[in-house]
Design a protein around this motif. Structure first.
Motif, PDB file in Angstrom:
ATOM      1  N   ASN A  68      13.589   0.785  14.277  1.00 49.90           N
ATOM      2  CA  ASN A  68      13.776   1.347  12.928  1.00 49.90           C
ATOM      3  C   ASN A  68      12.705   0.769  12.005  1.00 49.90           C
ATOM      4  N   PRO A  69      11.941   1.613  11.277  1.00 50.05           N
ATOM      5  CA  PRO A  69      10.904   1.078  10.394  1.00 50.05           C
ATOM      6  C   PRO A  69      11.457   0.181   9.293  1.00 50.05           C
ATOM      7  N   ASP A  70      12.738   0.289   9.015  1.00 50.19           N
ATOM      8  CA  ASP A  70      13.301  -0.535   7.940  1.00 50.19           C
ATOM      9  C   ASP A  70      13.482  -1.984   8.347  1.00 50.19           C
ATOM     10  N   TYR A  71      13.137  -2.297   9.576  1.00 51.03           N
ATOM     11  CA  TYR A  71      13.317  -3.691   9.990  1.00 51.03           C
ATOM     12  C   TYR A  71      12.413  -4.594   9.181  1.00 51.03           C
ATOM     13  N   THR A  72      11.336  -3.998   8.629  1.00 49.72           N
ATOM     14  CA  THR A  72      10.414  -4.816   7.832  1.00 49.72           C
ATOM     15  C   THR A  72      11.046  -5.248   6.500  1.00 49.72           C
ATOM     16  N   ARG A  73      12.141  -4.552   6.062  1.00 53.35           N
ATOM     17  CA  ARG A  73      12.835  -4.908   4.821  1.00 53.35           C
ATOM     18  C   ARG A  73      14.097  -5.710   5.112  1.00 53.35           C
ATOM     19  N   GLY A  74      14.253  -6.158   6.360  1.00 57.10           N
ATOM     20  CA  GLY A  74      15.376  -7.015   6.691  1.00 57.10           C
ATOM     21  C   GLY A  74      16.461  -6.384   7.518  1.00 57.10           C
ATOM     22  N   ASP A  75      16.385  -5.083   7.758  1.00 59.88           N
ATOM     23  CA  ASP A  75      17.395  -4.456   8.624  1.00 59.88           C
ATOM     24  C   ASP A  75      17.240  -4.986  10.056  1.00 59.88           C
ATOM     25  N   PRO A  76      18.351  -5.031  10.768  1.00 60.49           N
ATOM     26  CA  PRO A  76      18.257  -5.503  12.169  1.00 60.49           C
ATOM     27  C   PRO A  76      17.480  -4.496  13.030  1.00 60.49           C
TER      28      PRO A  76
END
Length: 442
Positions: free
Chosen positions: A52-60
């Motif tokens: 998931n690209p949102d992992y860079t904002r802290g998502d697992p």
């Protein structure tokens, strides 16, 4: 020879296996390593798709489960391990993948494949998949072991086939060697048997033909010696008696004339035996001819006294034979001599020589009042005698002489009287064939 054939076949098989097995072994190794790297790349790609690209904002970050003996980890651009398993810091493959390309490497005893994770045309991470090199090496060794087993089976089959072929090639040669050894030891009846190898069969046939020719040559030599001994015994005895009688007379002129005539007969006998040994019993046209009447007169002059001393009569009858009928003088005289001598020694009573005209042939019948039992064909075999005292040479010689003239000698009947019949082709003066030129062959 067998060991040499096996060695040659084994060497050829080894060369073929080396030429095939070495490239195949390298191909197995390369294929297994390439396959493992492809599997790692597929695993890394599957992980990169699920990040998931949102992992860079802290998502697992979620990664798929790794296959046995594999490590699967997600690395951020720093690079550091964010999820999964792997070295805490990114290695060379991870750093190269951050440049936006799939990277492969082998380091630290591992095979590594790294796939970049992109978002909005930027690389936001790298999924790294790795597995121990020992796993691939184990499979390579198993493949090489299977290849070695196949090579071992191939070598075993090659040795078995080579040994069988060596036996097939060596056995006929060994048999031929045994036959040659037997011939060297004096066994001229030894013959090489055929085999399944055409070239060896050709050698065996040549050997057998050579041995047959040698046997025939030796047989002709033995026959010549036996024929000469048999045919010269009686004339030599007569010559000796004539010379002894001449020594007892005051005027030895008549005895010398008789001795000279006997010497001529001896010469003719030797010439006929030699000619027969050279022609080997084959027909020989063109022999010197003489009139039948002259031939019978000479035979009567030669044999009348011998039969008279035994108290027996010798009669000649050739009334119906044309005066122009001619036959080979020397050979026919020898045949008549053998038959008359045979009748004198083994026969009884009066001996009659009758000549019958059969147009293109003459039949000479020599009959006595004795009887002959047994097979009429075997009677002419060399070594088989009419009586117990005979040597079994005379009739065989007479038969060979008849065959050499294109004629035939047979036992017409053996009881109640014995009759031998000689059939001969005849030439006549009126046909122009073999004229008076043959009269000088007395």
């Amino acid at each position: 020879m067998r060991q040499r054939v096996v060695r040659v076949a084994l060497t050829a098989a080894l060369v073929a296996l080396v030429l095939l097995a070495v490239p195949l072994a390298l191909a197995i190794r390369s294929s297994l390593y390439a396959g493992q790297r492809d599997a790692l790349e597929r695993a890394a790609l599957a992980g990169a798709v699920r990040v998931n690209p949102d992992y860079t904002r802290g998502d697992p970050a979620e990664l798929p489960a790794a296959a046995p003996h594999q490590l699967l980890g997600l690395y951020d651009p720093q690079p550091g391990l964010r999820a999964g398993t792997g070295p805490r810091g990114g290695d060379d493959a991870v750093r190269r993948a951050l440049a936006g390309k799939v990277a492969r490497s082998s380091s630290g005893g591992e095979l590594v494949a790294a796939v970049p994770v992109s978002h909005a045309e930027q690389v936001i991470g790298v999924v790294r998949a790795s597995s121990p090199v020992a796993d691939v090496r184990g499979r390579v060794l198993v493949g090489w072991g299977a290849l070695g087993g196949v090579c071992g089976v191939a070598l075993t089959v090659a040795v078995l086939v080579a040994r069988r072929q060596a036996r097939a090639l060596a056995a006929p040669l060994e048999d031929l060697s045994r036959h040659c050894r037997a011939v060297a030891e004096g066994d001229l009846t030894a013959r090489a048997a055929p085999s399944t190898v055409a070239e060896i069969d050709q050698v065996a046939r040549t050997h057998n033909d050579m041995l047959h020719s040698l046997s025939e040559l030796l047989r002709h030599e033995r026959d010549f010696s036996a024929n000469a001994s048999h045919q010269l015994r009686t004339p030599l005895t007569g010559l000796q008696l004539t010379l002894e009688a001449g020594l007892a007379q005051d005027d030895a002129r008549s005895a010398l004339q008789e001795a000279l005539a006997a010497t001529r007969r001896l010469h003719e006998t030797v010439e006929e035996v030699l000619r027969l040994s050279h022609t080997a019993g084959l027909p020989r046209p063109g022999a010197p001819v003489r009139p039948v009447g002259q031939l019978l007169a000479q035979a009567e002059e030669r044999w009348h006294g011998l039969f008279a001393r035994d108290g027996r009569r010798l009669e000649f009858a050739a009334a119906d034979v044309p005066k122009d009928a001619r036959v080979p003088g020397g050979p026919v005289a020898e045949i008549l001599g053998v038959l008359l001598d045979n009748a004198r020694i083994h026969g009884r009573g009066t001996v009659r020589v009758t000549v019958r005209d059969l147009d293109d042939a003459l039949a000479f019948d020599i009959a006595d009042e004795g009887t002959v039992t047994g097979d009429g064909v075997r009677l002419f075999e060399r070594g088989h005698s009419v009586g117990e005292a005979g040597a079994g040479i005379g009739l065989a010689l007479a038969r060979d002489l008849a065959v050499s003239l294109g004629g035939r000698l047979t036992l017409a009947h053996g009881a109640p009287t014995t009759t031998f019949t000689l059939l001969l082709p005849v030439s006549r003066e009126r046909t122009g064939v073999q004229g008076d030129a043959g009269q000088s062959g007395a």
